[in-house]
Enzyme design. Structure first.
Site, PDB file in Angstrom:
ATOM      1  N   HIS A 133       0.828  -1.206   0.000  1.00 28.72           N
ATOM      2  CA  HIS A 133       0.000   0.000   0.000  1.00 28.72           C
ATOM      3  C   HIS A 133       0.867   1.263   0.000  1.00 28.72           C
ATOM      4  CE1 HIS A 133      -4.111  -1.716   1.114  1.00 28.72           C
ATOM      5  NE2 HIS A 133      -3.323  -2.753   0.954  1.00 28.72           N
ATOM      6  N   HIS A 186      -3.605  -5.084   8.055  1.00 25.37           N
ATOM      7  CA  HIS A 186      -2.509  -4.126   7.885  1.00 25.37           C
ATOM      8  C   HIS A 186      -2.303  -3.386   9.206  1.00 25.37           C
ATOM      9  CE1 HIS A 186      -1.660  -4.577   3.578  1.00 25.37           C
ATOM     10  NE2 HIS A 186      -2.942  -4.895   3.482  1.00 25.37           N
ATOM     11  N   ALA A 211       0.917  -8.868   6.573  1.00 21.82           N
ATOM     12  CA  ALA A 211       0.774  -7.462   6.956  1.00 21.82           C
ATOM     13  C   ALA A 211       0.128  -7.305   8.333  1.00 21.82           C
ATOM     14  CB  ALA A 211      -0.018  -6.686   5.903  1.00 21.82           C
ATOM     15  N   ASP A 239      -2.099 -19.661  -1.627  1.00 17.78           N
ATOM     16  CA  ASP A 239      -1.307 -19.839  -2.849  1.00 17.78           C
ATOM     17  C   ASP A 239       0.077 -20.407  -2.582  1.00 17.78           C
ATOM     18  OD1 ASP A 239      -0.165 -17.607  -1.689  1.00 17.78           O
ATOM     19  OD2 ASP A 239      -0.257 -16.348  -3.483  1.00 17.78           O
ATOM     20  N   GLY A 240       0.425 -20.621  -1.301  1.00 16.67           N
ATOM     21  CA  GLY A 240       1.739 -21.138  -0.957  1.00 16.67           C
ATOM     22  C   GLY A 240       2.833 -20.097  -1.018  1.00 16.67           C
ATOM     23  N   ASP A 264      -7.368 -12.509  -3.155  1.00 14.94           N
ATOM     24  CA  ASP A 264      -6.547 -11.295  -3.095  1.00 14.94           C
ATOM     25  C   ASP A 264      -5.918 -11.056  -4.470  1.00 14.94           C
ATOM     26  OD1 ASP A 264      -5.561  -9.113  -1.438  1.00 14.94           O
ATOM     27  OD2 ASP A 264      -3.578 -10.022  -1.586  1.00 14.94           O
ATOM     28  N   GLY A 292      -0.595  -8.674  -4.889  1.00 11.57           N
ATOM     29  CA  GLY A 292      -1.705  -9.618  -4.889  1.00 11.57           C
ATOM     30  C   GLY A 292      -1.327 -10.966  -5.469  1.00 11.57           C
TER      31      GLY A 292
END
Length: 365
Positions: A133, A186, A211, A239-240, A264, A292
């Protein structure tokens, strides 16, 4: 009346074979047993996937191209992938960009199909845990700003990620009172600060382990707070890459029905503050910061089963029923049951999508 007969259905009670699913006028009318011989070629029927955090698809990052055409293209791509409900997510940005995106969703909502509204991830987060971000846009919320934001949103803002340790209690309470799902994320919150937020009513946690303050044996942090809480939920990216598969396994064992999947997912973008670059199955910012994922919800389910030791039935719930329950839509979507929307995905024996139905209509693939 339409029907799919002699199928393997994933029902709220688990997998059931030799089932007929009957649907009409966009709703499931009946599910009943079929005494005919089992079709050895039949695959599986899942409820349509629900993704509460996705930024774009099909080359359209919504915050970079906030237009009616963009959201239509995103909807179409996600429907073809079996995602029959999603929140389009906006990362920390300028008020002008937020307002442009909100205005598009307000105009589009009467035409909307699987887009359920907006998830604002920021800008009211902790710069210490900003990840990808943009630091310059991060700030503390005022009650007046939140009131104005929700007034302008006119019901389109369904979810907001924020750092509770930096926000006033009255801000969080106002969001909750106005039926916005508040997600802790976050954030550098301590175990005590996170537990206080959950006790106040904060319902969930954004991309668990990413985060946020970590789980340490002398500083238990946010993960331990959500593990220990009886009702607080959390999303996770399976997603590993964002989270190791073994850690997904542990989180699922501890949290059970309180853990749900998000993609994400972003898409390649070369304009604006979020210029995502595809690298080895993931997306990074130009400076190399992980951003992402490149996941679909189906791949998330497959990863849970193949790599995380999670049963297929539980993985499906993590991608359908649990997120639907969080946003209080479990009676109309996220499960195969009479009276629910006829949103489902037909897969072959290799777990590849063959058909997608949204409110009873087959989506062209």
């Amino acid at each position: 009346m339409q029907s799919l007969q002699n199928q393997n259905l994933y029902l709220p009670t688990g997998l059931k074979s030799q089932q007929d699913i009957l649907f009409e006028n966009g709703l499931i009318k009946e599910i009943k047993s079929n005494s005919a011989n089992v079709n050895p070629q039949s695959g599986y029927i899942f409820p349509g996937f629900i993704d509460l955090q996705i930024y774009g698809a099909a080359g359209k990052l919504f915050s970079a191209e906030p237009s009616l055409d963009s959201i239509r293209i995103i909807e179409d791509q996600l429907l073809r992938q079996g995602t029959t409900g999603f929140l389009i997510c906006l990362a920390t940005n300028t008020p002008q960009v937020f307002n442009q995106c909100i205005a598009v969703i307000k105009e589009y909502r009467k035409q909307a199909r699987n887009c359920l509204g907006l998830h604002l991830e920021g800008p009211f987060i902790n710069p210490e845990k900003r990840g990808a971000h943009v630091k310059e846009y991060i700030r503390k919320a005022s009650l007046e700003e939140i009131k104005a934001l929700l007034d302008f949103g006119d019901g389109t803002i369904k979810m907001m990620t924020l750092a509770p340790e930096l926000q006033d209690d009255e801000v969080i309470q106002y969001l909750l009172d106005n039926e916005v799902v508040v997600s802790l994320g976050h954030s550098s919150a301590t175990f005590e600060e996170a537990t206080k937020a959950y006790n106040q009513g904060v319902q969930t946690t954004t991309h668990l382990f990413n985060a946020m303050s970590p789980l340490q044996h002398r500083a238990p942090g946010i993960p331990t707070a959500v593990f220990n809480h009886p009702t607080a939920m959390a999303s996770i990216i399976a997603d590993g890459l964002h989270v190791d598969f073994e850690v997904v396994n542990v989180a699922a064992k501890v949290m059970k029905e309180r853990l749900f999947l998000i993609t994400d997912a972003v898409t390649e973008c070369s304009s604006g503050p979020y210029q995502h670059v595809a690298v080895n199955g993931k997306f990074v910012m130009p400076d190399g910061t992980l951003s992402g994922s490149a996941m679909t919800m189906l791949q998330s389910v497959k990863n849970c089963v193949s790599h995380c030791g999670i049963s297929l039935s539980d993985a499906i719930d993590m991608a359908t029923y649990y997120p639907a329950k969080l946003i209080k839509k479990e009676k109309e979507t996220g499960q195969l049951s009479a009276g629910a929307q006829a949103n489902f995905v037909v897969l072959n024996q290799q777990m590849d999508i063959e058909q997608v139905f949204y409110k009873g209509e087959e989506i062209k693939r």
